[in-house]
Design a protein around this motif. Structure first.
Motif, short mmCIF file in Angstrom:
data_model
loop_
_atom_site.label_atom_id
_atom_site.label_comp_id
_atom_site.label_asym_id
_atom_site.label_seq_id
_atom_site.Cartn_x
_atom_site.Cartn_y
_atom_site.Cartn_z
N ASP A 108 75.29 91.58 -55.63
CA ASP A 108 74.45 91.31 -54.47
C ASP A 108 73.29 92.30 -54.42
OD1 ASP A 108 73.64 90.22 -51.97
OD2 ASP A 108 74.69 91.84 -50.95
N ALA A 109 73.61 93.57 -54.62
CA ALA A 109 72.58 94.61 -54.56
C ALA A 109 71.50 94.36 -55.61
CB ALA A 109 73.22 95.98 -54.75
N ILE A 110 71.93 94.03 -56.83
CA ILE A 110 70.96 93.80 -57.92
C ILE A 110 70.08 92.59 -57.59
CG2 ILE A 110 70.72 93.12 -60.33
CD1 ILE A 110 73.37 94.68 -60.83
N ILE A 111 70.73 91.49 -57.21
CA ILE A 111 69.96 90.27 -56.91
C ILE A 111 69.00 90.52 -55.76
CG2 ILE A 111 70.13 87.88 -56.10
CD1 ILE A 111 72.80 87.68 -57.54
N GLN A 112 69.45 91.23 -54.75
CA GLN A 112 68.60 91.44 -53.58
C GLN A 112 67.41 92.36 -53.87
OE1 GLN A 112 68.66 89.45 -51.07
NE2 GLN A 112 70.34 88.57 -52.24
N ARG A 113 67.62 93.38 -54.70
CA ARG A 113 66.48 94.25 -54.99
C ARG A 113 65.43 93.48 -55.81
NH1 ARG A 113 69.41 96.24 -52.07
NH2 ARG A 113 68.14 94.84 -50.82
N ALA A 114 65.89 92.66 -56.74
CA ALA A 114 64.97 91.84 -57.51
C ALA A 114 64.22 90.89 -56.58
CB ALA A 114 65.73 91.05 -58.57
N THR A 115 64.94 90.32 -55.62
CA THR A 115 64.31 89.42 -54.65
C THR A 115 63.26 90.15 -53.83
OG1 THR A 115 66.44 88.30 -54.50
CG2 THR A 115 64.81 87.76 -52.84
N ASP A 116 63.58 91.39 -53.43
CA ASP A 116 62.62 92.18 -52.66
C ASP A 116 61.30 92.30 -53.42
OD1 ASP A 116 64.26 92.62 -50.54
OD2 ASP A 116 65.02 94.55 -51.28
N VAL A 117 61.41 92.60 -54.72
CA VAL A 117 60.21 92.78 -55.54
C VAL A 117 59.40 91.48 -55.55
CG1 VAL A 117 59.36 93.18 -57.87
CG2 VAL A 117 61.26 94.56 -56.98
N LEU A 118 60.09 90.37 -55.79
CA LEU A 118 59.38 89.09 -55.87
C LEU A 118 58.80 88.68 -54.52
CD1 LEU A 118 61.71 87.05 -58.24
CD2 LEU A 118 59.53 88.15 -58.77
N LEU A 119 59.53 88.99 -53.44
CA LEU A 119 59.06 88.61 -52.11
C LEU A 119 57.84 89.42 -51.67
CD1 LEU A 119 62.23 87.95 -49.93
CD2 LEU A 119 60.47 86.32 -50.57
N ALA A 120 57.64 90.56 -52.35
CA ALA A 120 56.52 91.40 -51.96
C ALA A 120 55.19 90.72 -52.26
CB ALA A 120 56.61 92.74 -52.70
N PHE A 121 55.21 89.76 -53.21
CA PHE A 121 53.99 89.03 -53.53
C PHE A 121 53.98 87.70 -52.78
CE2 PHE A 121 55.22 91.50 -57.26
CZ PHE A 121 54.08 92.27 -57.43
N PRO A 122 52.79 87.29 -52.28
CA PRO A 122 52.72 85.95 -51.69
C PRO A 122 53.05 84.91 -52.76
CG PRO A 122 50.74 87.23 -51.22
CD PRO A 122 51.53 88.02 -52.19
N THR A 123 53.66 83.82 -52.33
CA THR A 123 54.13 82.81 -53.27
C THR A 123 53.03 82.36 -54.23
OG1 THR A 123 55.50 82.05 -51.46
CG2 THR A 123 55.41 80.65 -53.40
N ILE A 124 51.84 82.13 -53.68
CA ILE A 124 50.76 81.62 -54.51
C ILE A 124 50.33 82.62 -55.57
CG2 ILE A 124 49.07 82.27 -52.72
CD1 ILE A 124 48.64 79.28 -55.04
N LEU A 125 50.29 83.91 -55.19
CA LEU A 125 49.95 84.97 -56.16
C LEU A 125 50.97 85.04 -57.27
CD1 LEU A 125 48.63 88.21 -54.44
CD2 LEU A 125 47.54 86.77 -56.15
N LEU A 126 52.24 84.90 -56.86
CA LEU A 126 53.33 84.94 -57.83
C LEU A 126 53.17 83.79 -58.82
CD1 LEU A 126 55.80 86.69 -58.23
CD2 LEU A 126 57.11 85.07 -56.86
#
Lengths: 296, 321
Positions: free
Chosen positions: A122-140
């Motif tokens: 959970d911790a690993i998946i969530q930290r990765a998610t945090d990184v991805l969520l930091a960018f707006p969807t369109i930028l990503l």
């Protein structure tokens, strides 16, 4: 005895019927179902038949306004706009659908695992998610296409992966709530296995949220796919994906606005219809909503 | 009657709070408790006293951080064999959340019947489901219903039927009637009583309503701030509390009780923080009997009569007054 079995099944059907009635009571949602069905039909027909060849250039007919011969006009190369919209429908809608399917499937699976099992995973998946969520969807999505390169499959991947973190977060949070529900704990007390509880007790109770969210994301993804097309990062050029059509026609936006407005209207209509559909599904599929509506 | 089937030793359960888990909330702190076959033992205490946590540990739904729990010859804490897991069942407080809202009563019961390892033939499952419903005072007419079509009492009956489907020996009933209307409460308690008579069930009954405890339980364990203050036969505890906290509970109870409290202890203060509990006896800041020793030493549970244990150094004084 078999009469009882029949009544159990009848009650199950009645519940589905009730959901359908609730859905139909929402007129906007019901109407958007027709709009979307019409668009899907158009995409289907467009694969086999268009009034003109959508790729045939006829400079003598360039930038024509709406006319009996060309109901939606022609673009700067004289290509028939209606034919191009019909041809492009299966790209825009198909790519968005595939992307949402990908995002929802991958994101929900990761969210379920993350929320139910917790711990290090959970911790690993969530930290990765945090990184991805930091960018707006369109930028990503833009970043992903610039890595993956231009191409239809890459647009699906980019738009799909861009929505994955949002699904992960949504599904994980719901799973965290649901796994402490007494009926889940009762299941554990019965000795039911983790995967069984996940699929039988947790997933069915959040699947409607996934479905509703996905219809909203269909709207957003259509916009993302179009934006990528507009930026020249999406579907490669001659293909009349709707966003690409707008991007290619941007020089004519003030002189011949219909060249831009026609695909624009289709994109907006599709996005709006999916949003309204989502509202209707939310009301119809939420079991609490069903009780509330019955009481009033 | 006096065969011990669940034995808890020095049970400790902590919950980590805060971002880094540096704050530790000790919900259960060194509890010893035994459960006898066929009895109803009540866990009584204020909210936050650890009674729910302890109950869950005693039926193997939560793993203690320290200490051991055994059910007959099996240690609870790891994965249990299916047939053993089946014998420890639960009924929860909130009937609205006890049943999966997307499943019909038929499916809910069928799942339990199959999980119990009973025959999977459809007719037999149906037969068994109907007989379970009849056991809890419902009928085959309830099979097609969804939880939202049932009343609170009916939901709780279905939850009880689901637990019975596993042919349990022990049922943890976590405030099973707190969320129900008064009349329905009485009916559910009566049902639980009857089921115990008929099937020789053992109940771990969690409640904060002393009249329910009086009605249903043979023994009471009074919990305070994660520890057991006093254990003993219900009758004796209600008549002659040996722990000042028990006396305070009895004094402040709004339910109709069989005895007028001989000793009144006026309720003062609030239950302590479990993150940094007071030193010594946890009850000392609220206790009229507190002395210097109470502030310094944690009182051990000690025997003061047959089957009666109390964690108070002044128990004799409390009993005499």
């Amino acid at each position: 005895m078999s009469d009882l079995v029949r009544r159990v099944k009848a009650a199950k059907r009645e519940r589905t019927a009730q959901m359908w009635r609730t859905f139909r009571a929402n007129r906007a949602a019901y109407a958007s179902l027709y709009v979307l069905a019409a668009m899907a039909l158009m995409a289907l027909i467009g694969a086999f038949y268009t009034p003109y060849d959508p790729y045939r250039i006829d400079l003598s007919a360039a930038l024509g306004f709406f006319s009996p011969a060309h109901p939606l006009g022609t673009d700067w190369l004289g290509r028939d706009m209606l034919s191009r919209i019909m041809e492009g429908a299966r790209y825009t809608l198909g790519i968005s659908f595939a992307a949402v399917l990908l995002g929802a499937a991958v994101g929900s699976a990761l969210g379920l695992i993350s929320g139910y099992y917790g711990g290090l995973l959970d911790a690993i998946i969530q930290r990765a998610t945090d990184v991805l969520l930091a960018f707006p969807t369109i930028l990503l999505a833009i970043a992903l296409t610039s890595v993956l390169g231009v191409g239809i499959l890459n647009v699906v991947l980019a738009a799909g992966i861009a929505t994955v973190p949002i699904y992960i977060r949504l599904v994980r949070n719901l799973t965290l709530t649901l796994r402490n529900e007494p009926y889940v704990e009762a299941g554990r007390a019965m000795g039911l296995s983790g995967p069984y509880i996940l699929f039988r007790h947790i997933l069915p109770n959040l699947s409607y949220v996934i479905v509703v969210q996905s219809t909203y994301y269909m709207g957003i993804t259509i916009l993302i796919v179009s934006a990528l097309g507009f930026l020249g990062l999406g579907v490669p050029k001659p293909i009349p994906e709707w966003g690409t059509m707008i991007g290619d026609a941007r020089d004519y936006i003030f002189t011949y606005p219909h060249v831009v407005l026609v695909p624009g209207v289709f994109i907006s209509a599709a996005a709006l219809a999916f949003n309204l559909l989502g509202d209707g599904l939310r009301d119809a599929l939420d079991p609490r909503m069903a009780t509330l509506l019955r009481r009033t | 009657m006096s065969e011990v089937i669940i034995r808890g030793r020095h049970i400790v359960k902590e919950f980590r709070l805060g971002l880094t888990g540096r704050l530790r909330l000790r919900a259960v702190d060194g509890v010893d408790l035994e459960v006898m076959r066929g009895e109803t033992v009540a866990l009584v205490g204020e909210s936050g006293s650890g009674k729910t946590t302890l109950g869950r540990i005693l039926v193997g739904l939560l793993r203690p951080d320290r200490g051991t729990v055994t059910y007959r010859e099996w240690g609870l804490g790891g994965r249990l064999p299916r047939h053993v897991r089946a014998r420890l069942q639960v009924v929860f407080q909130n009937p609205d959340a006890s049943l999966n809202p997307r499943m019909q009563v038929m499916d809910i019961l069928a799942e339990a019947i199959r999980a119990a390892g009973d025959t999977a033939s459809r007719e037999e499952v149906l037969d068994r489901a109907i007989s379970l419903l009849e056991m809890v005072g419902l009928s085959a007419d309830h099979l097609p219903k969804y939880p939202h079509e049932l009343s609170g009492g009916e939901k709780q009956r279905v939850a009880i039927a689901r637990a019975l489907a596993m042919r349990p020996e022990v049922v943890l009933a976590d405030e099973p009637v707190s969320a129900l209307d008064a009349i329905v409460r009485a009916q559910i308690l009566e049902l639980m009583y009857r089921l115990q008579e008929d099937w020789g069930l053992t109940y771990i009954f969690i409640s904060h309503d002393l009249s329910h405890v009086w009605y249903l339980s043979d023994r009471v364990a009074i919990m305070y701030a994660g520890q057991i203050a006093e254990v003993g036969p219900t009758e004796e505890i209600f008549r002659e509390p040996a722990h000042p906290y028990t006396a305070m509970l009895l004094t402040s109870s709004t339910s109709v009780l069989p005895y007028k409290p001989r000793l009144t202890v006026r309720p003062v203060g609030e239950s302590p923080s479990l993150i940094s509990p007071p030193p010594g006896c946890r009850f000392h800041p609220r206790c009229p009997y507190a002395t210097e020793q109470c502030r310094a030493e944690r009182p051990e549970l000690r025997q003061i009569g047959p089957g009666r244990l109390v964690a108070c150094i002044h128990a004799e004084k409390v009993l005499r007054s």
